[in-house]
Motif scaffolding. Structure first.
Motif, PDB file in Angstrom:
ATOM      1  N   TRP A 124       0.815  -1.197   0.000  1.00 47.85           N
ATOM      2  CA  TRP A 124       0.000   0.000   0.000  1.00 47.85           C
ATOM      3  C   TRP A 124       0.852   1.251   0.000  1.00 47.85           C
ATOM      4  O   TRP A 124       1.908   1.308   0.627  1.00 47.85           O
ATOM      5  CB  TRP A 124      -0.907   0.045   1.231  1.00 47.85           C
ATOM      6  CG  TRP A 124      -1.919  -1.052   1.282  1.00 47.85           C
ATOM      7  CD1 TRP A 124      -1.792  -2.257   1.892  1.00 47.85           C
ATOM      8  CD2 TRP A 124      -3.223  -1.035   0.692  1.00 47.85           C
ATOM      9  NE1 TRP A 124      -2.933  -2.998   1.726  1.00 47.85           N
ATOM     10  CE2 TRP A 124      -3.827  -2.284   1.000  1.00 47.85           C
ATOM     11  CE3 TRP A 124      -3.938  -0.103  -0.046  1.00 47.85           C
ATOM     12  CZ2 TRP A 124      -5.114  -2.609   0.581  1.00 47.85           C
ATOM     13  CZ3 TRP A 124      -5.218  -0.418  -0.475  1.00 47.85           C
ATOM     14  CH2 TRP A 124      -5.790  -1.660  -0.157  1.00 47.85           C
ATOM     15  N   GLY A 125       0.367   2.259  -0.698  1.00 52.04           N
ATOM     16  CA  GLY A 125       0.954   3.579  -0.589  1.00 52.04           C
ATOM     17  C   GLY A 125       0.459   4.278   0.653  1.00 52.04           C
ATOM     18  O   GLY A 125      -0.366   3.758   1.410  1.00 52.04           O
ATOM     19  N   GLN A 126       0.964   5.481   0.878  1.00 52.01           N
ATOM     20  CA  GLN A 126       0.615   6.224   2.086  1.00 52.01           C
ATOM     21  C   GLN A 126      -0.713   6.955   1.965  1.00 52.01           C
ATOM     22  O   GLN A 126      -1.262   7.410   2.971  1.00 52.01           O
ATOM     23  CB  GLN A 126       1.725   7.231   2.416  1.00 52.01           C
ATOM     24  CG  GLN A 126       1.663   8.553   1.657  1.00 52.01           C
ATOM     25  CD  GLN A 126       2.038   8.431   0.192  1.00 52.01           C
ATOM     26  OE1 GLN A 126       2.568   7.422  -0.248  1.00 52.01           O
ATOM     27  NE2 GLN A 126       1.756   9.485  -0.568  1.00 52.01           N
ATOM     28  N   GLY A 127      -1.232   7.076   0.773  1.00 50.24           N
ATOM     29  CA  GLY A 127      -2.497   7.733   0.541  1.00 50.24           C
ATOM     30  C   GLY A 127      -2.345   9.185   0.130  1.00 50.24           C
ATOM     31  O   GLY A 127      -1.389   9.858   0.511  1.00 50.24           O
ATOM     32  N   THR A 128      -3.292   9.661  -0.646  1.00 52.62           N
ATOM     33  CA  THR A 128      -3.341  11.063  -1.033  1.00 52.62           C
ATOM     34  C   THR A 128      -4.779  11.551  -0.899  1.00 52.62           C
ATOM     35  O   THR A 128      -5.718  10.875  -1.314  1.00 52.62           O
ATOM     36  CB  THR A 128      -2.799  11.274  -2.462  1.00 52.62           C
ATOM     37  OG1 THR A 128      -2.761  12.671  -2.769  1.00 52.62           O
ATOM     38  CG2 THR A 128      -3.645  10.549  -3.501  1.00 52.62           C
ATOM     39  N   GLN A 129      -4.937  12.712  -0.300  1.00 48.26           N
ATOM     40  CA  GLN A 129      -6.268  13.235  -0.007  1.00 48.26           C
ATOM     41  C   GLN A 129      -6.879  13.888  -1.233  1.00 48.26           C
ATOM     42  O   GLN A 129      -6.246  14.720  -1.890  1.00 48.26           O
ATOM     43  CB  GLN A 129      -6.199  14.252   1.138  1.00 48.26           C
ATOM     44  CG  GLN A 129      -7.531  14.922   1.470  1.00 48.26           C
ATOM     45  CD  GLN A 129      -8.501  13.979   2.139  1.00 48.26           C
ATOM     46  OE1 GLN A 129      -8.134  13.279   3.089  1.00 48.26           O
ATOM     47  NE2 GLN A 129      -9.732  13.939   1.639  1.00 48.26           N
TER      48      GLN A 129
END
Length: 120
Positions: free
Chosen positions: A110-115
């Protein structure tokens, strides 16, 4: 170790567009299925779009016709082009890599996420 880094999130008005990118640290990802997931506050993480190593795609019903997933193996990157955004699309978007194993559960990265925030 495989690392996934998302970018491209931000604030957009309803009806607007954004393109998310996910860059992988190793190009072996091109052999496997990758996808975009999202999670809104108080809700479960859901699959938005997936793409196989061979380029087959699938989409959640809620985004069909509005989002397009693609991959550029030369750049070790997948993209999510989002159009006609609405406030219901507001969430943290995560890049995912699935590596199958001969036995047992596939390995997930998984990536860290982007809002992504869509205003009315």
């Amino acid at each position: 170790q495989v690392q996934l880094v998302e970018s491209g999130g931000g604030l957009v008005q309803a009806g607007g567009s954004l393109r998310l990118s996910c860059a992988a640290s190793e190009n072996i990802f091109r052999l496997y299925t990758m996808g975009w997931y999202r999670q809104a506050p108080g809700k479960q993480r859901e699959l938005v779009a997936g793409i196989t190593g061979g380029g087959r795609t699938n989409y959640a019903d809620s985004v069909k016709g509005r989002f397009t997933i693609s991959r550029d193996n030369a750049k070790d990157t997948i993209y999510l082009q989002m159009s006609s955004l609405n406030p219901e699309d507001t969430a943290v978007y995560y890049c995912n890599l699935e590596i199958p194993t001969p036995l047992g559960t596939p390995r997930y990265y998984w990536g860290q996420g982007t809002q992504v925030t869509v205003s009315s």
